[in-house]
Design a protein around this motif. Structure first.
Motif, PDB file in Angstrom:
ATOM      1  N   MET A   1      -7.205 -48.400 -32.280  1.00 21.86           N
ATOM      2  CA  MET A   1      -7.554 -47.058 -31.812  1.00 21.86           C
ATOM      3  C   MET A   1      -6.523 -46.590 -30.796  1.00 21.86           C
ATOM      4  SD  MET A   1     -11.253 -45.862 -30.402  1.00 21.86           S
ATOM      5  CE  MET A   1     -11.092 -46.949 -28.997  1.00 21.86           C
ATOM      6  N   GLU A   2      -6.072 -45.377 -31.013  1.00 21.44           N
ATOM      7  CA  GLU A   2      -5.059 -44.841 -30.111  1.00 21.44           C
ATOM      8  C   GLU A   2      -5.598 -44.692 -28.689  1.00 21.44           C
ATOM      9  OE1 GLU A   2      -3.622 -41.050 -31.309  1.00 21.44           O
ATOM     10  OE2 GLU A   2      -2.094 -40.972 -29.757  1.00 21.44           O
TER      11      GLU A   2
ATOM     12  N   VAL B   1     -12.300 -35.655 -17.591  1.00 22.92           N
ATOM     13  CA  VAL B   1     -11.154 -36.515 -17.915  1.00 22.92           C
ATOM     14  C   VAL B   1     -11.209 -36.940 -19.388  1.00 22.92           C
ATOM     15  CG1 VAL B   1      -9.883 -38.603 -17.334  1.00 22.92           C
ATOM     16  CG2 VAL B   1     -10.958 -37.258 -15.523  1.00 22.92           C
ATOM     17  N   ASN B   2     -12.409 -37.199 -19.855  1.00 19.82           N
ATOM     18  CA  ASN B   2     -12.557 -37.534 -21.274  1.00 19.82           C
ATOM     19  C   ASN B   2     -12.027 -36.393 -22.143  1.00 19.82           C
ATOM     20  OD1 ASN B   2     -13.482 -39.304 -23.352  1.00 19.82           O
ATOM     21  ND2 ASN B   2     -15.263 -37.963 -23.644  1.00 19.82           N
ATOM     22  N   TYR B   3     -12.348 -35.174 -21.732  1.00 19.77           N
ATOM     23  CA  TYR B   3     -11.853 -33.998 -22.453  1.00 19.77           C
ATOM     24  C   TYR B   3     -10.323 -33.947 -22.413  1.00 19.77           C
ATOM     25  CZ  TYR B   3     -10.508 -29.098 -23.031  1.00 19.77           C
ATOM     26  OH  TYR B   3      -9.882 -27.951 -23.420  1.00 19.77           O
ATOM     27  N   PHE B   4      -9.765 -34.174 -21.237  1.00 20.52           N
ATOM     28  CA  PHE B   4      -8.306 -34.156 -21.081  1.00 20.52           C
ATOM     29  C   PHE B   4      -7.644 -35.177 -22.014  1.00 20.52           C
ATOM     30  CE2 PHE B   4      -4.647 -36.076 -18.682  1.00 20.52           C
ATOM     31  CZ  PHE B   4      -3.765 -35.009 -18.798  1.00 20.52           C
ATOM     32  N   ILE B   5      -8.237 -36.363 -22.051  1.00 21.62           N
ATOM     33  CA  ILE B   5      -7.680 -37.421 -22.917  1.00 21.62           C
ATOM     34  C   ILE B   5      -7.752 -36.990 -24.380  1.00 21.62           C
ATOM     35  CG2 ILE B   5      -8.013 -39.814 -23.701  1.00 21.62           C
ATOM     36  CD1 ILE B   5      -6.874 -39.596 -20.833  1.00 21.62           C
TER      37      ILE B   5
ATOM     38  N   HIS C   1      -5.451 -35.152 -29.494  1.00 22.52           N
ATOM     39  CA  HIS C   1      -5.441 -34.157 -30.571  1.00 22.52           C
ATOM     40  C   HIS C   1      -4.382 -33.073 -30.379  1.00 22.52           C
ATOM     41  CE1 HIS C   1      -9.645 -35.771 -30.725  1.00 22.52           C
ATOM     42  NE2 HIS C   1      -9.205 -36.016 -31.945  1.00 22.52           N
ATOM     43  N   LYS C   2      -3.548 -33.257 -29.364  1.00 18.96           N
ATOM     44  CA  LYS C   2      -2.472 -32.299 -29.083  1.00 18.96           C
ATOM     45  C   LYS C   2      -2.992 -30.862 -29.004  1.00 18.96           C
ATOM     46  CE  LYS C   2       0.998 -35.397 -31.013  1.00 18.96           C
ATOM     47  NZ  LYS C   2       0.663 -36.353 -29.898  1.00 18.96           N
TER      48      LYS C   2
END
Lengths: 337, 337, 337, 337
Positions: D1-2, D295-299, D304-305
């Motif tokens: 997993m990336e 932060v989860n959203y940011f990651i 997903h660029k």
């Protein structure tokens, strides 16, 4: 950092939630294996949860020597078998409630677990790990409400799910064993006493289909506990406003209520209906954090070699009370537990 | 038992409510006369309220020597004239808010009232007599929240009544004078200070028709008081959920809120919308008891020869602030009061 | 305007409240007479309530031909006698609950009342006249919650009054008959069904002194109704937060709750304790308006010659259920009513 | 997993919370490095969070080629420098609010960020990621309340922390920039409009010590937005009942409130005080999940660029409004933004 290696069995809705928590969120746990009858779910778990081992055969999983502990989230009818195999293969066990579908099986499991005293067994009564329930427990232990002598518990499933619940009633063990058992465990926990007598009433008020399985859609029970305290219980499958879990503990100096309204979140809507608080729609929504907390607690017990506080006996004793309720309903009499 | 003999002028919705209270419910009052432009209403008052004298001519009523006090519930534009005639004829006065439609008239009334120091004059800021508002006042005076330094007031009329409000806007004096004045009085009462500066913003957000009368449908004001305390005010005419009067007083040691939700009664509805509290739909529903209390208090003042606590100056000073708000809105600047 | 002439017996706390309402607030009623064992109260009633006739002898009062109806607010043990004398002298009767202290007396009263079909008799179950309870009834009748099949009723007296309650327990008839009967009446009213079986549990959890009178301080009952619906009842005398009357009616399509928290008024306190809603401290505070409404309704029934909706049979049938609860507690068994 | 490899700077209370989330709970993130002035914290992070690299020199950390993104939780005065170095070294940035301590710095940062269009920059306005705030946004976008035209925002720190806040006031930028900026961002987000004029009032009502730093302990602002909508803001540092973040959005068809009472959890206490809801005591308690979510959203954006929705311009524009508020307070005038 030390990590407990976990294999999980059961990748249904709740199983997947547990798997995600173990894989991603519980610091001292590592999800290395999963077992499911469905190949696709195993593939998905490999991809999304990073498990190393996937199984469709449970016995093979428990024989994997890398696994420290098994999380059993399989259908209740397999619990006995899954527990037995895990114990025989030297695995610690976290098992979702109910312990089993019959009192006999529960007692057999209790006996089994006792035979492996070096292995830890924890039953997933997750409500004890909900922050509000835990907070109430702490406040009661601190004496905030004096000595508790009464408890009222509501456990209501949303009407939206009733069509799913009907076929499930065939094997669920009935409303008392399947639903009220959570509340019975809470009552035992808060009142610090065991059931003495049970009296139950109920019926099919909304959906007659439950009757074909000797089940009901709404039922209550009045339970007398050993120390003289009283429990009033209501479980229902037809709640219009959502998933409603409410508990009130009444003591000599005050009382506590948990979840008087099952608020979805902190938003209130003011519109032509009035002031509206939308409600939780499911147990996963209401107890998401508790499901995390209970397994995290179990893992920490393994790390620190402390025996988990929710024991197999909690499952057995709660089941006994639920059975007495069902029997009371069937026989229309007061049952001594 | 001693009874004060009352003549009432104005038998609209609120006037009739006052008339009923005086006729039936206020122990020390007797409604002996009523004046209305509408003959039918006088006939109805004779039949249902048992009045002895009915008038279509106000001057004739105030000349009736049997009458001790006049209750003025007539349209605001007649207040000055009705007050003047009552005073000249030696009657005590209970006058519904607003004192008058212009600041000039208010000040003329204040001057007039001072010329008759032996006559009692009370202005109907009924909220001070609502049990919750009175309770909050008492708690603040007892020091419960320390020293109050901020107040937030909401006064929202239900959207259902907006079509009635539009034509009324022609002569109402505008949102600040007509609606916010109640909250301004409350702020002065709770903060124990007078307005220093006013700044207001607002607009026609829902119904443009208000603009034709230089009025708005929703407006706010930020008012600085002499003692440094702050008032935030919001008045609106388009409230979806009903008649919403909410007040928050913030002090150095705590705060109080009154009417956070304008509950219709103690019933909550649990249905597919969630948990719903229905709301009050009108000022008569919300303040029914307060309308009784204020007049009952006035009557008791007359009986015990104690000057009423809500004075003509309360009307004048509140009006000054409301005027400053309107001016601030018009001129887009901070107005020194 | 037509007025019904009333004589009242009993000028205790509640009796005086009724007397005030009749004297001052109920448009079509006139309080002309009062009977009390205490001369001072009669003098006070003459002075403050303007009664013409004062009695220390009840029989003399009912013989007064000017009186149309008797309001019986005397101690329950005199109800039978006071009702009988009123009926024999041709008076309509408003009687506060309970009907009587024993089921036998209740049934005797029922028989008596039937012998005077031209006289109106109304029992004072005031909760039916509380605006929230009446609103809930209306909504249920409109179908808002579908068909009701369950009710939960709490009736809790404040701990502050427990020292008064203990000696009163000697003659009160016990917690079920004295307190729970209000809730039993509500249940019958909302569920539109009569009691079938009763099962009760309770004890002296806070104050052992109740035991000497075979009474308890907190008790519950689970009642099955003829139509299969269920009632869960809890009455207690040791409520820490005040006078708590709460009712929940659960139907096939939703539920209603009345009085979830017994808010004193619309003020909330935000302080170091958190957000605090103070609570009602007594039945007079909670039901002040209902006490007015019930008598006002009775008077209107007399005016319009409509038989009151709360009948003597409501007292008898509610008492039967309360008796069954007490018997269930005594015999530790399910009682068929 | 990336997995995105993260280096964090700042291991204070909030920094540590972010570090824990990244290390343990965010599926697609890996915390590989941390920078702190305190050696002990780095050691602790190595032990408890499993980081590979520990730094006391920030520049060295950003030069580590393994790191994909930097989480900046350092004191605000370093933000500009930390952002610049991260960008120059090709790192994506998650930066906690405020962007910087002066408007000039904010604008310099904005310019800088624009020079690196291939790098993602996200500002931590965490409230947008709170489930209730996000839910309200969704409902508003769905049209539930019509067109929003007014917002009221409360942001109150608990009095318990005021002694910590006083010395911090020296460099915090003041109440508007430090505290109200969160609410200003929310207002821009919900109203979809930018600030036009600002007017502010405030003072030292509880603790005079703030005055020495030209700061206040309680302040309000009335902000007019470009589209004519209105914002009422109140920020305070002396809230008796806890950490109180409340937001109300009023629209043409209804309104929403978020956090009317800052409930600690779902437990209510019924005791001699009345019905008590205990309150949140800190921003970490209230927004724990939001800090994870942002932060989860940011990651996920990095994975997903997709460019993050909270942009550097949100920081600049919110800061402009906060500055105007401070200026209005200082100059006692309406400031055009």
């Amino acid at each position: 950092m030390e990590k407990i290696k976990i294999g999980i069995v059961g990748l249904g809705k709740l199983g997947w939630k547990h798997a995600e928590n173990i894989a991603h969120k519980i610091p001292h746990a590592e999800l290395i294996a999963a077992c499911s009858a469905t190949e696709e779910k195993i593939e998905k778990a490999k991809k999304e949860l990073g498990i190393t081992y996937g199984y469709t055969n449970y016995e093979k999983m428990v024989q994997n020597p890398e696994i420290d502990a098994i999380a059993i989230i399989s259908p209740s009818k397999y619990h006995y078998e899954h527990i037995e195999l895990a114990l025989k293969n030297g695995k610690h066990i976290f098992c979702e409630k109910p312990l089993a579908l019959t009192l006999e099986e529960c007692e057999k499991i209790e006996k089994l677990v006792k035979e492996y005293p070096h292995l830890y067994f924890m039953l997933g009564f997750m409500r004890r790990f909900d922050e509000s329930y835990a907070y109430a427990k702490q406040k009661i232990d601190e004496g905030l409400i004096g000595k508790p002598f009464m408890i009222r518990c509501y456990g209501l499933d949303p009407i939206d799910l009733v069509d799913v619940a009907i076929p499930f009633a065939k094997t669920s063990g009935g409303l008392y064993l399947d639903m009220m058992i959570h509340d019975i465990d809470l009552a035992r926990w808060y009142l610090q006493s065991e059931g003495k007598t049970a009296y139950a009433l109920g019926g099919c008020y909304v959906r007659d289909e439950f009757a074909q399985y000797n089940d009901i859609d709404n039922g209550v029970a009045l339970i007398e506990f050993d120390n003289g305290s009283i429990g009033m219980f209501y479980a229902g499958r037809t709640c219009a406003h959502g998933y409603h879990i409410e508990t009130e503990i009444i003591g000599t100096k005050g009382s506590l209520r948990i979840g008087t309204t099952p608020d979805k979140n902190m938003t209130s809507i003011f519109n032509e209906n009035g002031v509206v608080k939308e409600c939780c729609s499911s147990f996963l929504e209401r107890f998401e954090q508790a499901y995390f907390n209970e397994v995290n607690y179990f893992i920490n017990c393994l790390i620190h070699k402390e025996r988990p506080s929710v024991k197999v006996s909690d499952g057995v004793l709660s089941t006994k009370i639920a059975y007495a309720c069902q029997k009371s309903l069937d026989e229309k009499s007061i049952i001594t537990i």
